[in-house]
Enzyme design. Structure first.
Site, PDB file in Angstrom:
ATOM      1  N   LEU A  29       0.707  -1.299   0.078  1.00  0.00           N
ATOM      2  CA  LEU A  29      -0.102  -0.031  -0.122  1.00  0.00           C
ATOM      3  C   LEU A  29       0.914   1.300   0.075  1.00  0.00           C
ATOM      4  CD1 LEU A  29      -2.697   1.342   0.127  1.00  0.00           C
ATOM      5  CD2 LEU A  29      -2.682   1.130   2.640  1.00  0.00           C
ATOM      6  N   HIS A  30       0.509   2.235  -0.995  1.00  0.00           N
ATOM      7  CA  HIS A  30       1.334   3.352  -0.974  1.00  0.00           C
ATOM      8  C   HIS A  30       0.804   4.374  -2.076  1.00  0.00           C
ATOM      9  CE1 HIS A  30       2.653   1.252  -4.682  1.00  0.00           C
ATOM     10  NE2 HIS A  30       2.880   2.434  -5.306  1.00  0.00           N
ATOM     11  N   PHE A  31       0.901   5.497  -1.509  1.00  0.00           N
ATOM     12  CA  PHE A  31       0.097   6.732  -2.246  1.00  0.00           C
ATOM     13  C   PHE A  31       1.591   7.462  -2.790  1.00  0.00           C
ATOM     14  CE2 PHE A  31      -4.115   6.752  -0.969  1.00  0.00           C
ATOM     15  CZ  PHE A  31      -4.306   6.091   0.140  1.00  0.00           C
TER      16      PHE A  31
END
Lengths: 416, 434
Positions: free
Chosen positions: B233-235
């Site tokens: 999970l990453h932005f």
């Protein structure tokens, strides 16, 4: 390890909480610059002349950090409910609120950035929190001498509620019938008739107002806006001749030096540290921008240093070796950090932790050098970043600003 | 079996060694090192009380603090040679036209390496510790931790012990930046969450947008199947001091008769833009807005519809783009000419910022090309309306249009969600070769 708190100005600041010390200092700095913003260019008589112009309008100065309001007309203050003191020195965003259309805000921001005229409908808020629709007419006024935007003028014309198709849906009961009858009458008179009718029905329900997606201005309102704009421009042009710092509604393209755009100056103005930009393309690599903090640190005024080479800070005891190191780094377009003895205007000296870095623009080539100064003996600003990181923060912010703001429409060849 | 060749972007210097397992002492972000490390910590004020969004004060926080921290750290990593290239040396321009798409010539962004297989026919895939993930990143790539703090003010600690109890969220550099300041926000890095939206993580992303206080600092998210490169999970986020084309596009409010009136979130449809999408704004609090968008994303995830999200205007406007480019590519439906430009339409490309690999493409870049490429990404009108209906159902909304024929709409989204997806979407065994 000490936890350092950051004064919370910004979105999370409640409307009722008192401004923090930093905010007060910031406002204070602006206020000292507000009056001269107009009088230096248009003479002491300009306020009187502007007071005679009917209408609601504001004048802002993009050359001052924060792009503050430097003049507010009587009409504007009456319409918005604010006093002059509450408005001068603040940014025009203060009149926006929760239901102000974000795309309109984007359009205003872009018109300022691109230094052009804009006319849009906008939902603004008065001091008492009530929203109202206005036709917002923004235009730049350019200094003939340097081609920069001297001021922006924002004329505001209230747009009353009318029985157009948008608000018709919200008309209920008797009101609807009234307008229904109106529409069946002669259409050319409908405008006038509907306006009169609308004025009889005061909108006490603000929620209805905020639910409107947009409200179109009539030709009348657009004309009122243009007329006011012309009167203001006329007054500014006329009075600017008294000081010799003449303005015009059009930018005069100067041969040779292209000045820093006001959007770049605005962005650089947000960086509250001592730094200058120098231009390696020009002979003798002159300073083309100096922050307020640089002026405080060195004691010089802006007029004294713009256009000059950065070396005036050096003096008898400045190490020649260090200067050589700086010149070498610049030759190979590299960043460097040095410690050297520098001199203020009053002759006093200080140890300067200086960081110099090349700054490229959208073309990928070096457009400026940024020189960031830290006075070794200065008190820490208490915000927790080491001096070196703060210097690098300035470099980063300058790089982003210069690169993005030099982006413009580039030519494209048609595909073969 | 359908395959697509694709050259991925490397986000971390350690990504190339994904096959090897390194012992520790490397100061990574795994359970071995992180809890005993010290990192700078930026603790933002959490949403204890309801907030008046856009109270008219648009200024960044005093001293532009978060921006100084982020940009200063970024510049520092540049001077330490941690990036694969100097992005400021890459030429960039605005393509002439109505929308002002931004093109960049960047020949170094895409790494050539041996192809590996990566399934993109499933939006939800379990985390695989054997594949590259952010716990393997070296701490020098991390700028600071970004987490909710207690108290009513934001706080910064230059060196804070991470500790055993915490679930740190970090901001790290993207070593193949699309622009100066390009970073990755990795929520709860030790929890090893796969690339999927959950309400807490989305709220963290919104807080970062709000905290930076600049409308020119945006965050973006790519789901698997919509060109996410890593299943952790990453932005992403970076600065571009001009509007993205998508931000300039007109919108039309979708009238909602029930469901949103409490939270005051506004949903609109994007008009006159090559990719169809929804725009979310308003809300009494940041959390209200965050929850509606997060729930919309979760609905798409559960229906196996790839999507991208753009968080703009300091967290006040959020764009949601369901997309289908990878599927079209697998079915051979995209023209070779467009494929040759090797642009993977992820969130930044969809928003209007294109990185081009070949000089010829950069010099000939036109608004018409950008439009054609992005039009391939968009769902068709009919399909978009279907997807919009799933989203509204899932977020408890009822739009005014649905009121017209209530009998037909009742139960339809549920039934069609599983069958329609299987029929229209990826054939079994669709893989993309990287």
């Amino acid at each position: 390890m000490v936890a350092l708190t950051i004064p919370s100005i910004g979105r999370r600041a409640e409307n009722t909480s008192p401004p923090s010390a930093v905010a007060e200092v910031m406002a204070g700095c602006s206020l000292r610059l507000i009056e001269p913003s107009l009088t230096a260019r248009y003479s002491d008589w300009i306020s009187e002349a502007l007071d005679e112009i009917q209408g609601c309008f504001l004048i802002t100065d993009p050359g001052i950090a924060g792009h503050p309001i430097v003049f507010a007309s009587h009409g504007f203050l009456a319409m918005s409910g604010y006093s002059r003191e509450e408005v001068l020195g603040r940014n025009g965003r203060m009149f926006q609120g929760p239901a102000t259309n974000r795309r309109s805000v984007l359009e205003i921001r872009e018109a300022i950035r691109e230094e052009r005229t804009l006319q849009i409908s906008l939902l603004n808020y008065r001091k008492d929190g009530t929203p109202h629709w206005i036709l917002f007419h923004l235009f730049p006024v350019f200094g003939v001498d340097d081609g920069r935007v001297a001021h922006f003028v924002a004329v505001q014309v209230p747009i009353p509620r009318r029985s157009r198709s948008l608000s018709e849906a919200r008309c209920g009961g008797a009101r609807g019938r009234l307008f229904g009858a109106c529409r069946n009458e002669v259409r050319s008179d409908c405008d006038l008739g509907c306006n009169l009718a609308a004025d009889l029905f005061v909108d006490v329900d603000n929620r209805g107002l905020e639910a409107e997606e947009s409200r179109e201005a009539s030709e009348q309102e657009k004309e009122r806006a243009s007329d006011a704009a012309n009167s203001i421009l006329s007054a500014l042009t006329q009075y600017s001749k008294l000081t010799g710092r003449v303005v015009s509604s059009k930018r005069c393209r100067l041969a040779g030096i292209s000045p820093l755009s006001s959007s770049l100056i605005l962005s650089l103005g947000r960086i509250k540290q001592s730094f200058v930009l120098t231009d390696p393309q020009l002979p003798d690599m002159p300073i083309v921008y100096a922050s307020d903090e640089f002026l405080s640190l060195t004691g010089y005024s802006r007029h004294e240093i713009l256009g000059h080479n950065y070396e005036f800070l050096n003096g008898p005891d400045t190490e020649v070796e260090v200067l050589h190191q700086i010149r070498q780094s610049i030759q190979v377009e590299c960043a460097c950090t040095v410690r050297l003895l520098n001199y203020r205007k009053d002759g006093s000296s200080f140890w300067n932790l200086l960081h110099i870095s090349p700054v490229r623009n959208a073309s990928g080539k070096v457009a400026f050098y940024v020189n960031v100064q830290i006075d070794e003996n200065a008190k820490s600003d208490g915000l927790g970043l080491s001096p070196h990181m703060r210097q690098l923060g300035v470099v980063g912010a300058v790089k982003v600003a210069v690169r993005s703001l030099s982006l413009c429409a580039g030519p494209s060849r048609p595909s073969s | 079996m359908l395959t697509i060749k694709r050259v991925p972007t490397v986000l971390s210097n350690y990504q190339e060694d994904s096959g090897e397992s390194r012992g520790c002492g490397r100061n990574c972000l795994g359970k071995c090192c992180l809890p005993v490390s010290k990192l700078p910590l930026y603790a933002f004020k959490s949403d204890a009380k309801p907030e008046i969004s856009s109270s008219g004060v648009d200024e960044p926080p005093s001293d532009f603090f978060l921006n100084s921290l982020l940009l200063g750290g970024w510049e520092d990593r540049m001077s330490r040679g941690l990036f694969r290239y100097d992005v400021t040396a890459c030429e960039t321009k605005v393509i002439p036209g109505e929308y002002g798409f931004v093109a960049q010539l960047n020949e170094g962004r895409h790494l050539k390496k041996r192809p590996t297989e990566f399934r993109v026919d499933r939006v939800l895939q379990p985390f695989d510790p054997a594949k590259f993930n952010f716990t393997k990143v070296g701490q020098e790539e991390v700028l600071f931790r970004f987490e909710a703090g207690e108290g009513d003010k934001a706080r910064f600690l230059e060196s804070a012990a991470v500790g055993e109890a915490n679930t740190p969220s970090v901001v790290a550099i993207n070593v193949s930046p699309i622009e100066y300041g390009h970073v990755l926000l990795i929520p709860r890095v030790l929890d090893c969450l796969p690339q999927r939206i959950d309400p807490d993580s989305f709220l963290l992303a919104l807080h970062m947008a709000a905290e930076a206080g600049s409308p020119y600092f945006r965050l973006g998210y790519n789901s698997l199947g919509a060109f996410a490169t890593i299943n952790h999970l990453h932005f992403q986020a970076y600065f571009l001091t001009m509007p993205f084309p998508v931000e300039k596009a007109p919108t039309e409010r979708i009238p909602v008769v029930k469901g949103l009136s409490q939270s005051k979130v506004k949903v609109s449809k994007l008009l006159n833009y090559p990719v169809r999408g929804l725009v979310y704004e308003g809300g009494n609090t940041l959390k209200d807005l965050s929850d509606v968008v997060a729930n919309s994303c979760i609905c798409l995830q559960e229906n196996n519809i790839p999507f991208n999200v753009l968080i703009s205007d300091s967290g006040r406007r959020i764009f949601l783009f369901p997309q289908c480019y990878a599927e079209k590519q697998a079915l051979g439906e995209v023209s070779q000419e467009i494929l040759d430009t090797q642009v993977n339409p992820a969130v930044w490309e969809i928003s209007g910022h294109m990185v081009l690999k070949r000089k010829k493409d950069y010099e000939e870049a036109s608004e018409e090309y950008a439009w054609r490429l992005l039009a391939e990404v968009s769902l068709s009108e009919a399909r978009f309306e279907e997807v919009k209906a799933y989203i509204f159902e899932a977020t408890g909304l009822e739009s005014e249009e649905e009121k017209i024929e209530p009998e037909e709409n009742k139960g339809t989204p549920h039934q069609s969600s599983t069958t329609a997806v299987a029929a229209n979407h990826f054939p079994e065994g669709c893989l993309i070769l990287q």
